[in-house]
Design a protein around this motif. Structure first.
Motif, PDB file in Angstrom:
ATOM      1  N   LYS A 197      23.246  70.618-120.294  1.00  0.00           N
ATOM      2  CA  LYS A 197      22.655  70.246-119.008  1.00  0.00           C
ATOM      3  C   LYS A 197      22.668  68.726-118.816  1.00  0.00           C
ATOM      4  CE  LYS A 197      18.601  71.345-116.248  1.00  0.00           C
ATOM      5  NZ  LYS A 197      17.286  72.006-116.236  1.00  0.00           N
ATOM      6  N   GLU A 198      22.335  67.984-119.876  1.00  0.00           N
ATOM      7  CA  GLU A 198      22.358  66.522-119.788  1.00  0.00           C
ATOM      8  C   GLU A 198      23.769  66.008-119.520  1.00  0.00           C
ATOM      9  OE1 GLU A 198      20.737  65.095-123.455  1.00  0.00           O
ATOM     10  OE2 GLU A 198      18.702  65.706-122.955  1.00  0.00           O
ATOM     11  N   GLU A 199      24.761  66.602-120.183  1.00  0.00           N
ATOM     12  CA  GLU A 199      26.131  66.159-119.980  1.00  0.00           C
ATOM     13  C   GLU A 199      26.614  66.480-118.564  1.00  0.00           C
ATOM     14  OE1 GLU A 199      28.610  67.703-123.068  1.00  0.00           O
ATOM     15  OE2 GLU A 199      27.679  66.438-124.599  1.00  0.00           O
ATOM     16  N   GLU A 200      26.206  67.620-118.029  1.00  0.00           N
ATOM     17  CA  GLU A 200      26.585  67.958-116.659  1.00  0.00           C
ATOM     18  C   GLU A 200      25.964  66.990-115.665  1.00  0.00           C
ATOM     19  OE1 GLU A 200      25.469  72.017-116.085  1.00  0.00           O
ATOM     20  OE2 GLU A 200      27.210  72.794-117.164  1.00  0.00           O
ATOM     21  N   GLU A 201      24.688  66.619-115.895  1.00  0.00           N
ATOM     22  CA  GLU A 201      24.038  65.650-115.016  1.00  0.00           C
ATOM     23  C   GLU A 201      24.723  64.287-115.110  1.00  0.00           C
ATOM     24  OE1 GLU A 201      19.915  65.648-116.074  1.00  0.00           O
ATOM     25  OE2 GLU A 201      19.552  67.627-115.209  1.00  0.00           O
ATOM     26  N   ALA A 202      25.122  63.891-116.323  1.00  0.00           N
ATOM     27  CA  ALA A 202      25.809  62.616-116.495  1.00  0.00           C
ATOM     28  C   ALA A 202      27.154  62.631-115.777  1.00  0.00           C
ATOM     29  CB  ALA A 202      25.992  62.322-117.976  1.00  0.00           C
ATOM     30  N   LYS A 203      27.874  63.756-115.867  1.00  0.00           N
ATOM     31  CA  LYS A 203      29.156  63.863-115.161  1.00  0.00           C
ATOM     32  C   LYS A 203      28.957  63.815-113.653  1.00  0.00           C
ATOM     33  CE  LYS A 203      31.619  66.529-118.665  1.00  0.00           C
ATOM     34  NZ  LYS A 203      32.181  67.851-119.001  1.00  0.00           N
ATOM     35  N   LYS A 204      27.891  64.459-113.190  1.00  0.00           N
ATOM     36  CA  LYS A 204      27.602  64.467-111.753  1.00  0.00           C
ATOM     37  C   LYS A 204      27.303  63.040-111.274  1.00  0.00           C
ATOM     38  CE  LYS A 204      24.486  66.594-108.411  1.00  0.00           C
ATOM     39  NZ  LYS A 204      23.323  67.472-108.241  1.00  0.00           N
ATOM     40  N   LEU A 205      26.475  62.321-112.045  1.00  0.00           N
ATOM     41  CA  LEU A 205      26.169  60.937-111.677  1.00  0.00           C
ATOM     42  C   LEU A 205      27.420  60.065-111.735  1.00  0.00           C
ATOM     43  CD1 LEU A 205      22.747  60.366-113.465  1.00  0.00           C
ATOM     44  CD2 LEU A 205      23.169  60.501-111.018  1.00  0.00           C
ATOM     45  N   ALA A 206      28.274  60.299-112.715  1.00  0.00           N
ATOM     46  CA  ALA A 206      29.509  59.517-112.824  1.00  0.00           C
ATOM     47  C   ALA A 206      30.412  59.781-111.625  1.00  0.00           C
ATOM     48  CB  ALA A 206      30.233  59.851-114.124  1.00  0.00           C
ATOM     49  N   ARG A 207      30.481  61.052-111.202  1.00  0.00           N
ATOM     50  CA  ARG A 207      31.294  61.378-110.020  1.00  0.00           C
ATOM     51  C   ARG A 207      30.740  60.694-108.783  1.00  0.00           C
ATOM     52  NH1 ARG A 207      30.514  66.848-110.080  1.00  0.00           N
ATOM     53  NH2 ARG A 207      30.754  67.254-112.261  1.00  0.00           N
ATOM     54  N   GLN A 208      29.409  60.728-108.635  1.00  0.00           N
ATOM     55  CA  GLN A 208      28.794  60.077-107.482  1.00  0.00           C
ATOM     56  C   GLN A 208      29.066  58.579-107.523  1.00  0.00           C
ATOM     57  OE1 GLN A 208      24.672  61.125-107.668  1.00  0.00           O
ATOM     58  NE2 GLN A 208      24.964  63.121-106.719  1.00  0.00           N
ATOM     59  N   TRP A 209      28.938  57.988-108.693  1.00  0.00           N
ATOM     60  CA  TRP A 209      29.163  56.553-108.836  1.00  0.00           C
ATOM     61  C   TRP A 209      30.612  56.207-108.516  1.00  0.00           C
ATOM     62  CZ3 TRP A 209      26.745  52.142-108.982  1.00  0.00           C
ATOM     63  CH2 TRP A 209      27.390  51.025-109.455  1.00  0.00           C
ATOM     64  N   ASN A 210      31.549  57.023-109.004  1.00  0.00           N
ATOM     65  CA  ASN A 210      32.964  56.757-108.753  1.00  0.00           C
ATOM     66  C   ASN A 210      33.301  56.871-107.278  1.00  0.00           C
ATOM     67  OD1 ASN A 210      33.553  56.214-111.394  1.00  0.00           O
ATOM     68  ND2 ASN A 210      34.170  58.307-111.871  1.00  0.00           N
ATOM     69  N   THR A 211      32.725  57.851-106.567  1.00  0.00           N
ATOM     70  CA  THR A 211      33.015  57.970-105.139  1.00  0.00           C
ATOM     71  C   THR A 211      32.410  56.806-104.369  1.00  0.00           C
ATOM     72  OG1 THR A 211      31.095  59.416-104.840  1.00  0.00           O
ATOM     73  CG2 THR A 211      33.252  60.469-105.156  1.00  0.00           C
TER      74      THR A 211
END
Length: 195
Positions: A130-144
């Motif tokens: 769950k933590e890794e999925e949240e980190a990936k989600k935040l990374a995607r948001q940051w990249n966009t």
């Protein structure tokens, strides 16, 4: 009619993974749990035999026959553990098994305690996923966000506009020439007319 058609020698081998990956993860993890329970029972019997041997001084272990499997998980607990196993991604199945084996080797539990250790390892893995999925989600948001801001920055840097330099004479330009330019706040850039 040939003899080979009666036998299935000529057929291509059927694919092993016809099932859903989640079902395979659940089955693999539950098989590991049952194997660890059997190993814990075996170790428990060996400890009891050693204790009797030390206590009585005589080894009658060769006379004793033990049932293959004494302890079993209740159906409700099994369903809960299977439900927890469905939350484990197939790529995490191996690391979960490795971690479970480490915990069992560290604590040397009795058969009744193995399922609790298994539950704790599954919870730990689910939280990590769950933590890794949240980190990936935040990374995607940051990249966009970065892509849009970078594209605007490159657009802004390509177009250089000087609003104070023009060939058209205006009244406000004449008025501004006669007065001293006011100092701007430090956070604002200062524009000067250089003609």
């Amino acid at each position: 009619m040939s003899l080979a058609s009666w036998f299935r020698w000529n057929e291509p081998p059927s694919r092993i993974s016809q099932r859903n990956p989640t079902e395979m993860v659940v089955e693999t993890l539950m098989m590991e749990l049952s194997w660890q329970i059997k190993q814990a029972e075996k170790q428990q019997r060996e400890r009891e035999n050693e204790y009797r041997k030390i206590k009585t001084g005589v080894d009658y272990g060769w006379l004793v026959s033990y049932p293959k499997h004494n302890y079993d998980i209740s159906p409700g607990e099994r369903l809960q553990l299977e439900d927890m196993c469905t939350k484990i991604h197939p790529s995490y199945c191996g690391p979960v098994i490795v971690r479970f084996r480490q915990v069992v080797a560290e604590y040397e539990p009795e058969a009744q305690e193995v399922s609790r250790l298994f539950r704790s390892v599954l919870q730990e893995a689910a939280e990590k996923i769950k933590e890794e999925e949240e980190a990936k989600k935040l990374a995607r948001q940051w990249n966009t966000k970065n892509r849009t801001s970078l594209s605007l920055a490159t657009f802004k840097s390509r177009s250089r506009i000087s609003p104070f330099i023009s060939d058209i004479k205006t009244i406000s330009e004449d008025v501004e020439r006669g007065t001293q330019p006011t100092r701007r706040v430090w956070s604002m850039p200062e524009f000067r007319n250089t003609k």
